[in-house]
Design a protein around this motif. Structure first.
Motif, PDB file in Angstrom:
ATOM      1  N   LYS A 177      -3.955   1.025  -3.058  1.00  0.00           N
ATOM      2  CA  LYS A 177      -3.363  -0.300  -3.123  1.00  0.00           C
ATOM      3  C   LYS A 177      -2.139  -0.308  -4.013  1.00  0.00           C
ATOM      4  O   LYS A 177      -2.063   0.399  -5.015  1.00  0.00           O
ATOM      5  CB  LYS A 177      -4.391  -1.307  -3.663  1.00  0.00           C
ATOM      6  CG  LYS A 177      -5.590  -1.480  -2.773  1.00  0.00           C
ATOM      7  CD  LYS A 177      -6.600  -2.428  -3.409  1.00  0.00           C
ATOM      8  CE  LYS A 177      -7.820  -2.589  -2.512  1.00  0.00           C
ATOM      9  NZ  LYS A 177      -8.841  -3.472  -3.116  1.00  0.00           N
TER      10      LYS A 177
ATOM     11  N   THR B   6      -5.054   6.852   0.861  1.00  0.00           N
ATOM     12  CA  THR B   6      -4.252   5.645   0.689  1.00  0.00           C
ATOM     13  C   THR B   6      -4.694   4.923  -0.580  1.00  0.00           C
ATOM     14  O   THR B   6      -5.813   5.136  -1.068  1.00  0.00           O
ATOM     15  CB  THR B   6      -4.398   4.684   1.885  1.00  0.00           C
ATOM     16  OG1 THR B   6      -5.757   4.251   1.978  1.00  0.00           O
ATOM     17  CG2 THR B   6      -3.996   5.357   3.188  1.00  0.00           C
TER      18      THR B   6
ATOM     19  N   TYR C  62       0.856  -1.181   0.000  1.00  0.00           N
ATOM     20  CA  TYR C  62       0.000   0.000   0.000  1.00  0.00           C
ATOM     21  C   TYR C  62       0.892   1.230   0.000  1.00  0.00           C
ATOM     22  O   TYR C  62       2.044   1.179   0.402  1.00  0.00           O
ATOM     23  CB  TYR C  62      -0.880   0.039   1.258  1.00  0.00           C
ATOM     24  CG  TYR C  62      -2.216  -0.636   1.143  1.00  0.00           C
ATOM     25  CD1 TYR C  62      -2.380  -1.949   1.571  1.00  0.00           C
ATOM     26  CD2 TYR C  62      -3.317   0.040   0.635  1.00  0.00           C
ATOM     27  CE1 TYR C  62      -3.609  -2.577   1.478  1.00  0.00           C
ATOM     28  CE2 TYR C  62      -4.556  -0.577   0.544  1.00  0.00           C
ATOM     29  CZ  TYR C  62      -4.703  -1.895   0.965  1.00  0.00           C
ATOM     30  OH  TYR C  62      -5.930  -2.505   0.883  1.00  0.00           O
TER      31      TYR C  62
ATOM     32  N   PRO D 140      -1.898  -6.125  -2.155  1.00  0.00           N
ATOM     33  CA  PRO D 140      -2.619  -5.583  -0.998  1.00  0.00           C
ATOM     34  C   PRO D 140      -3.469  -6.590  -0.220  1.00  0.00           C
ATOM     35  O   PRO D 140      -3.906  -6.303   0.901  1.00  0.00           O
ATOM     36  CB  PRO D 140      -3.530  -4.538  -1.646  1.00  0.00           C
ATOM     37  CG  PRO D 140      -3.834  -5.120  -2.998  1.00  0.00           C
ATOM     38  CD  PRO D 140      -2.568  -5.841  -3.428  1.00  0.00           C
TER      39      PRO D 140
END
Lengths: 117, 112
Positions: free
Chosen positions: B57, B55, B47, B61
């Motif tokens: 991936k 945030t 991440y 992930p």
């Protein structure tokens, strides 16, 4: 997707001699960066050298230099006057040029370098 | 500056347990990343975050979650530990405008 390939899982060199580690990469981008990282047994990732793709001149840092062949998508690391402290795993890595998502790195699988006294 | 710090350094988990790997940086970097390194392999991005509250991936992930409530902290959460998550986990940060990442010392995680 970008890929980075290091075809030499292991290399060895005599102390004070020169060794070259190979790396090839695949990308359709024109703006990118290439890196060599050193990982000694302590696990710490240490940046050795960085090359901007738009620069034709090969990067040099003391005993470390690169041979950047953009058309061939090749980025090798030369270590001159090898020292015992150079023994480590070396990773080649790629990141796209400036973008809003930062400098996400794609790594090769590494080359374990042994330096023989 | 302490740079990028990670805790714990080592941890052994049982299958199904949960834990949070802590990461903090004191360099006021916008960008932060989590990578995992399996034995004999390169690092793979789990991440990343471009700033507090944002945030996204990376390459691998599944089985992880992250949050970024402050600029300084970027914890990684494992909800149901599996043996496939046995790895060394690295946190890194980078400032805007510079393609250089600063790495923490890593956390070695074993799931049995």
């Amino acid at each position: 997707a970008q890929t980075v390939t290091q075809s030499q899982p292991e290399m060895s060199v005599q102390e004070a001699e020169t060794v070259t580690l190979s790396c090839t990469y695949d990308t359709s981008e024109s703006d990118y960066y290439l890196f060599w990282y050193k990982q000694p047994p302590s696990r710490q990732m240490i940046l050795v050298i960085r090359q901007e793709a738009y620069k034709q001149q090969n990067a040099t840092e003391n005993r470390f230099s690169v041979n950047f062949q953009k058309a061939a998508k090749s980025f090798s690391l030369k270590i001159s006057d090898s020292q015992l402290g150079d023994a480590a795993m070396y990773f080649c890595a790629y990141s796209r040029g400036q973008e809003t998502s930062g400098s996400r790195l794609t790594f090769g699988e590494g080359t374990q370098l042994t330096v023989n006294p | 500056n302490a740079g990028v710090t990670q805790t714990p350094k080592f941890r052994i988990l049982k299958i199904g347990q949960s834990m949070t790997l802590q990461c903090a940086q004191d360099m006021n970097h916008n960008y932060m990343y989590w990578y995992r390194q399996d034995p004999g392999m390169g690092l793979k991005l789990i991440y990343y975050s471009v700033g507090a509250g944002i945030t996204d991936k990376g390459e691998v992930p599944n089985g992880y979650n992250v949050s970024r409530s402050t600029t300084e902290d970027f914890p990684l959460r494992l909800e149901l530990a599996a043996p496939s998550q046995t790895s060394v986990y690295f946190c890194a940060s980078s400032p805007p405008g510079k393609n250089e990442q600063f790495f923490g010392p890593g956390t070695r995680l074993t799931v049995l």
